[in-house]
Write a protein that holds these residues in place. Structure first.
Motif, short mmCIF file in Angstrom:
data_model
loop_
_atom_site.label_atom_id
_atom_site.label_comp_id
_atom_site.label_asym_id
_atom_site.label_seq_id
_atom_site.Cartn_x
_atom_site.Cartn_y
_atom_site.Cartn_z
N PRO A 236 -2.99 -8.67 -2.61
CA PRO A 236 -2.56 -10.07 -2.72
C PRO A 236 -2.66 -10.61 -4.14
CG PRO A 236 -4.80 -10.01 -1.95
CD PRO A 236 -4.37 -8.56 -2.10
N VAL A 237 -1.98 -11.70 -4.37
CA VAL A 237 -2.01 -12.36 -5.67
C VAL A 237 -3.41 -12.85 -6.00
CG1 VAL A 237 -1.41 -14.63 -4.72
CG2 VAL A 237 -0.85 -14.09 -7.11
N GLU A 238 -4.22 -13.12 -4.99
CA GLU A 238 -5.56 -13.67 -5.24
C GLU A 238 -6.46 -12.70 -5.98
OE1 GLU A 238 -3.90 -15.86 -1.72
OE2 GLU A 238 -4.06 -13.76 -2.32
N GLY A 239 -6.17 -11.41 -5.91
CA GLY A 239 -6.97 -10.45 -6.66
C GLY A 239 -7.61 -9.39 -5.78
N PRO A 240 -8.36 -8.48 -6.41
CA PRO A 240 -8.89 -7.32 -5.69
C PRO A 240 -9.95 -7.65 -4.65
CG PRO A 240 -9.75 -7.42 -7.94
CD PRO A 240 -8.68 -8.45 -7.84
N GLN A 241 -10.57 -8.82 -4.74
CA GLN A 241 -11.63 -9.15 -3.78
C GLN A 241 -11.11 -9.15 -2.35
OE1 GLN A 241 -10.89 -10.95 -6.49
NE2 GLN A 241 -12.63 -10.43 -7.82
N GLN A 242 -9.85 -9.52 -2.15
CA GLN A 242 -9.27 -9.57 -0.81
C GLN A 242 -8.36 -8.38 -0.52
OE1 GLN A 242 -7.71 -13.40 0.47
NE2 GLN A 242 -8.76 -14.44 -1.20
N ALA A 243 -8.26 -7.44 -1.46
CA ALA A 243 -7.34 -6.32 -1.31
C ALA A 243 -7.91 -5.25 -0.39
CB ALA A 243 -7.03 -5.72 -2.67
N LYS A 244 -7.00 -4.40 0.11
CA LYS A 244 -7.39 -3.27 0.95
C LYS A 244 -6.73 -2.02 0.39
CE LYS A 244 -7.52 -1.64 5.76
NZ LYS A 244 -6.98 -0.29 5.47
N ALA A 245 -7.53 -1.15 -0.20
CA ALA A 245 -6.99 0.09 -0.77
C ALA A 245 -6.55 1.04 0.33
CB ALA A 245 -8.04 0.76 -1.65
N SER A 246 -5.50 1.79 0.07
CA SER A 246 -5.04 2.81 1.02
C SER A 246 -6.07 3.94 1.08
CB SER A 246 -3.69 3.39 0.58
OG SER A 246 -2.73 2.38 0.43
N GLN A 247 -6.38 4.38 2.28
CA GLN A 247 -7.34 5.47 2.46
C GLN A 247 -6.60 6.80 2.37
OE1 GLN A 247 -10.82 4.71 2.73
NE2 GLN A 247 -9.80 2.83 2.05
N LEU A 248 -6.96 7.61 1.39
CA LEU A 248 -6.31 8.89 1.18
C LEU A 248 -7.16 10.00 1.79
CD1 LEU A 248 -5.07 8.45 -2.50
CD2 LEU A 248 -3.95 7.78 -0.35
N VAL A 249 -6.61 10.66 2.79
CA VAL A 249 -7.34 11.72 3.49
C VAL A 249 -6.43 12.94 3.62
CG1 VAL A 249 -8.83 10.14 4.76
CG2 VAL A 249 -6.64 10.83 5.76
N GLU A 250 -7.05 14.08 3.79
CA GLU A 250 -6.33 15.34 3.83
C GLU A 250 -5.26 15.37 4.93
OE1 GLU A 250 -8.22 19.55 4.53
OE2 GLU A 250 -8.71 18.83 2.50
N ASN A 251 -4.09 15.85 4.57
CA ASN A 251 -2.92 16.02 5.45
C ASN A 251 -2.22 14.71 5.80
OD1 ASN A 251 -2.67 18.88 5.80
ND2 ASN A 251 -4.56 18.81 7.00
N LYS A 252 -2.68 13.60 5.27
CA LYS A 252 -2.00 12.33 5.50
C LYS A 252 -0.68 12.31 4.77
CE LYS A 252 -2.56 7.31 4.85
NZ LYS A 252 -3.44 6.24 4.32
N LEU A 253 0.32 11.67 5.38
CA LEU A 253 1.60 11.41 4.71
C LEU A 253 1.58 10.03 4.09
CD1 LEU A 253 4.34 12.73 7.16
CD2 LEU A 253 3.61 13.76 5.02
N ILE A 254 2.09 9.93 2.87
CA ILE A 254 2.27 8.63 2.23
C ILE A 254 3.72 8.54 1.75
CG2 ILE A 254 -0.14 8.60 1.47
CD1 ILE A 254 0.90 9.07 -1.39
N GLY A 255 4.17 7.33 1.49
CA GLY A 255 5.49 7.12 0.91
C GLY A 255 5.39 7.07 -0.61
N LEU A 256 6.27 7.82 -1.29
CA LEU A 256 6.20 7.90 -2.74
C LEU A 256 7.57 8.29 -3.29
CD1 LEU A 256 4.21 7.88 -5.24
CD2 LEU A 256 4.00 10.34 -4.88
N SER A 257 7.94 7.73 -4.41
CA SER A 257 9.13 8.18 -5.11
C SER A 257 9.08 7.66 -6.53
CB SER A 257 10.42 7.71 -4.41
OG SER A 257 11.55 8.36 -4.98
N TRP A 258 10.00 8.16 -7.36
CA TRP A 258 10.07 7.70 -8.73
C TRP A 258 11.51 7.69 -9.23
CZ3 TRP A 258 6.88 11.97 -7.54
CH2 TRP A 258 7.45 13.22 -7.76
N SER A 259 11.73 6.88 -10.26
CA SER A 259 13.01 6.81 -10.95
C SER A 259 12.76 6.96 -12.45
CB SER A 259 13.71 5.47 -10.71
OG SER A 259 14.13 5.33 -9.39
N VAL A 260 13.74 7.51 -13.14
CA VAL A 260 13.71 7.59 -14.60
C VAL A 260 14.89 6.76 -15.11
CG1 VAL A 260 13.84 9.08 -16.61
CG2 VAL A 260 12.66 9.87 -14.55
N LEU A 261 14.59 5.70 -15.84
CA LEU A 261 15.62 4.84 -16.42
C LEU A 261 15.75 5.20 -17.89
CD1 LEU A 261 14.56 3.28 -13.84
CD2 LEU A 261 15.37 1.21 -14.96
N ASP A 262 16.88 5.80 -18.25
CA ASP A 262 17.09 6.31 -19.60
C ASP A 262 18.04 5.39 -20.35
OD1 ASP A 262 17.07 8.00 -21.79
OD2 ASP A 262 18.72 9.22 -21.02
#
Length: 382
Positions: A236-262
């Protein structure tokens, strides 16, 4: 996903519920994965051990141990906006990306290496140069759906033209998935522009980066960028005090991608992206599926003692011990720290008294090898 007071005040709750219930990124069932980008292909994220995790210094040698199957290059990209398609001239732009993780740390480590025949930077200088960008988007819990513009606020797309745009930015943009516009190279001391209302996610201790390059504006050359980021299920905009980090565990799927703007001399020469759909920059349903992989064989010890424990509810002073050792084990010997022993692999033991710290040791043997693991003062009986 948490909901802020701002979201309730700005009427975004329905939009957030729309994202939470998105069928595109439903959790894995029956061995299926939820990805739609790249025809459901699953990419891999390499697991480092705490001993081998990369040092963020702009030197790529820490990544030499990573198999080539974890590195994704220019041939994986598609220019879906500027007409090149997959026919990308690698003498113009040539990139590789490798992603890693460490069990116990909710961080994604990234090595980005790029050759460009014309590095364009100083985006905000009077000459009007535009900055070459490595744009990374992450959705750590596969919540999917729009994350930049709330679909219930159509006026939000009018930049600065309506209160809805400000409301959207403060109460929606970047909350459940994050977009990093990373400057290559950095600009005026800034390494990235966060497309969202939470610039704090790009600052330590939520991110860290280092560059290595020796070119100047308009020259050809190679850039190395190492960084790590913290994905958030709720940022949230309020800052990390109210945030919830994603829990990264073995074999979990996450969404990810990247772009290169040249950019070459102020004109964009390409928008190359891994998803093969530029909607990935603002809608997590168009990201790729990445799996947090187990350790590769060369990182797993041949023979090592390890174990964990937990107190059993409703059974006074009773502890469940779990063997987590590695190797061809033939026997187990538990020393519970009070003169009692067990040869079971996963013993259940009731201590005779409370309020004591115990030094518990597991010794394993097999194939002529022996190893021990002691936890000092960790097993405390309340």
């Amino acid at each position: 996903m948490m909901v802020s007071k701002n979201c309730l005040r700005f009427g975004c709750l329905a939009g957030l519920l729309l994202l939470i219930n998105s069928p595109v990124w439903a959790q894995e069932e029956a061995g299926l994965h939820p990805a739609t980008a790249r025809a459901g292909r699953v990419f891999k994220i390499y697991q480092f051990t705490p001993e081998t995790m990369p040092q963020i210094d702009g030197i790529a040698s820490d990544w030499d141990r990573v198999p080539s199957s974890y590195t994704y290059g220019t041939t994986e990209l598609n220019d879906t906006e500027d007409g090149h398609g997959t026919d990308i001239d690698t003498s113009d732009i040539d990139v590789t990306v490798t992603v890693g993780w460490v069990k116990g740390l909710n961080r994604l480590y990234v090595l980005y290496q790029a050759y460009d025949d014309f590095w364009d930077f100083e985006r905000f200088n009077p000459q009007g140069y535009l900055n070459d960008i490595f744009e990374l988007v992450v959705d750590g819990d596969l919540s999917g759906g729009p994350f930049i513009y709330n679909p219930l606020l159509p006026e939000a797309r009018k930049w600065g033209a309506s209160p809805a745009h400000v409301q959207n930015h403060l109460a929606f943009s970047g909350y459940h998935a994050q977009n990093y516009h990373i400057f290559t190279p950095p600009v005026r001391g800034s390494w990235t522009l966060i497309w969202g209302s939470q610039p704090w996610i790009a600052t330590f201790p939520y991110a860290h980066r280092a560059y290595s390059y020796d070119f100047t504006q308009g020259e050809a050359g190679k850039l190395t960028l190492e960084f790590w980021i913290t994905p958030f299920d709720y940022a949230p905009v309020e800052g990390p005090q109210q945030a919830k980090a994603s829990q990264l565990v073995e074999n979990k799927l996450i969404g990810l991608s990247w772009s290169v703007l040249d950019f070459d001399g102020g004109e964009r020469d390409g928008h190359y992206n891994l998803s093969h759909d530029t909607r990935m920059v603002s809608d997590a349903s168009y990201l790729c599926a990445f799996r947090l992989m187990p350790l590769e064989g060369d990182q797993v010890p041949d023979f090592k003692a390890d174990w964990s424990f937990s107190l059993i509810e409703n059974r006074e002073r009773t502890v469940a011990f779990r063997d987590e050792s590695v190797g061809a084990i033939e026997s187990w010997h538990w020393d519970f720290g009070n003169g009692d022993f067990s040869t079971e692999q996963h013993p259940l033991y009731q201590y005779p008294e409370s309020g004591v710290h115990y030094n518990v040791t597991l010794e394993i043997t097999g194939a002529g090898k022996t190893d021990r693991k002691t936890r000092f003062w960790e097993v405390m009986i309340p």
